[in-house]
Design a protein around this motif. Structure first.
Motif, PDB file in Angstrom:
ATOM      1  N   TYR A  35      -6.842  -2.038  -2.314  1.00 50.02           N
ATOM      2  CA  TYR A  35      -5.774  -2.442  -1.397  1.00 50.02           C
ATOM      3  C   TYR A  35      -6.178  -3.646  -0.556  1.00 50.02           C
ATOM      4  O   TYR A  35      -5.433  -4.076   0.332  1.00 50.02           O
TER       5      TYR A  35
ATOM      6  N   ASP B  39      -9.397   2.740  -2.553  1.00 43.61           N
ATOM      7  CA  ASP B  39      -9.041   2.089  -1.291  1.00 43.61           C
ATOM      8  C   ASP B  39      -9.401   0.602  -1.304  1.00 43.61           C
ATOM      9  O   ASP B  39      -8.691  -0.225  -0.726  1.00 43.61           O
TER      10      ASP B  39
ATOM     11  N   VAL C 215       0.853  -1.192   0.000  1.00 39.42           N
ATOM     12  CA  VAL C 215       0.000   0.000   0.000  1.00 39.42           C
ATOM     13  C   VAL C 215       0.885   1.236   0.000  1.00 39.42           C
ATOM     14  O   VAL C 215       1.721   1.409   0.894  1.00 39.42           O
TER      15      VAL C 215
END
Length: 365
Positions: free
Chosen positions: A163, A160, A14
């Motif tokens: 991830y 997001d 990440v």
């Protein structure tokens, strides 16, 4: 085409979160008001209310922000709320040059980040949004009519989700499945289905994520996975059984959503010579017995749906019994009696006869 599942515990690298540049920080004029000279021409009084069942115990904290009308009501990130307010008669008659808004306490905490979004450079303003404040930013975007912020929140969530954070997924699904007609829900939920399908091997049977998924969405997830081996099939089947046990009480939901497709999608192309095959079958049979679901001949589609489940699993066990010699006592002991009577009696008798015949042939030789 089935989705390839990620290995259990899969986590990509990440990247660090983006931050506002110094130039953008310099544009946050509202934060600099009062340090030297003030050029503010409007104030926003935010009353943060603490929700309590007892009105007498409700507390209100007040914060006043010195802001600028031009930033609030003009430009690509303008607020429709303030644009209308500042053009209304109530504005021209407001000698205090101040508007008052009442917000829930948790939302009010993020109001400074909301102002940062309005003031920052357009290309960087999205950097203000993060996992800790996205719900508040979504709320404030709707409240103050800032469509560009609504779009930015949706962009953040989509990025997001890539991830593969299961805790974040549970948060998103819990928020958006309540109203699937909402524009953002229609955008986020299909992406969430794909990510959950990829992460299925990492979802535990007692995870909040599993229990937060609505039935139709869960069916979509299961239908998209591509199962390659018995370990994946066992985990997938166990998840389905756990989900049904906790989330589905209506036998119609069970039959319509799952029976027509799930058994064959999980078991159809597998090599049926592993011990886990029996575990797959028993998992489903224990569930149906525990739920007490019964189906009559004319009770369509439930009857045929359940019969299809039983036949699919009975075929698996029958093939297994022909090729292996497991403990028949264990199978009979762990399989519900009605299932044994209806589905497995012939298979068990056939396997026993086959074993006796093979033993006799060995003695003759």
């Amino acid at each position: 085409e089935g989705i390839e599942m990620k290995a259990k515990g899969y986590k990509p690298d990440v990247p660090p979160p983006n931050e506002l540049s110094e130039d953008s920080k310099a544009l946050l004029f509202w934060r600099h008001e009062g340090e030297e000279k003030s050029f503010s021409d409007w104030k926003i009084k935010v009353e943060a209310e603490t929700t309590d069942d007892d009105d007498d115990c409700r507390e209100t904290n007040v914060t006043i922000y010195n802001v600028h009308r031009l930033t609030l009501a003009m430009g690509p990130k303008k607020s429709g709320y303030f644009e209308a307010l500042l053009q209304s008669d109530s504005y021209t008659e407001n000698s205090d040059c101040m508007s008052t808004v009442k917000l829930p306490k948790e939302i009010a905490k993020q109001f400074p980040e909301f102002l940062d979004y309005l003031y920052a450079q357009p290309l960087e303003s999205k950097f203000v949004i993060n996992f800790d404040n996205w719900k508040s930013m979504k709320y404030l975007a709707n409240y103050f009519l800032v469509p560009r912020l609504t779009e930015a929140v949706a962009d953040f969530i989509e990025k997001d989700m890539e991830y593969y954070n299961l805790e974040h997924m549970e948060n998103y699904i819990s928020e958006f499945h309540r109203d699937i007609s909402d524009d953002m829900s229609r955008r986020i939920l299909p992406k969430a289905v794909l990510i959950c399908a990829e992460l299925l091997q990492s979802i535990e049977v007692d995870s909040p994520l599993l229990m937060s998924i609505p039935p139709l969405m869960f069916r979509s997830i299961i239908m998209r996975v591509c199962v390659h081996n018995h370990q994946e099939a066992l985990h997938t089947c166990t998840l389905v059984a756990a989900y049904l046990e906790h989330n589905v009480e209506d036998r119609l939901v069970f039959s319509i959503y799952f029976c027509d497709n799930v058994p064959f999608s999980l078991f159809g192309d597998l090599h049926k010579s592993e011990e886990t095959t029996i575990e797959l079958a028993l998992t489903w049979f224990r569930l149906m017995t525990k739920k007490g679901w019964t189906f009559e001949y004319g009770d369509e589609p439930c009857f045929w749906g359940i019969e299809m489940v039983k036949e699919a699993l009975a075929d698996i066990l029958r093939d297994y019994l022909r090729s292996k010699t497991p403990s028949l006592e264990r199978i009979v002991r762990d399989t519900p009696s009605d299932i044994v009577a209806k589905c497995f009696r012939d298979s068990v008798d056939e396997a026993r006869t086959l074993r006796e015949r093979e033993a006799k042939e060995s003695e003759d030789d």
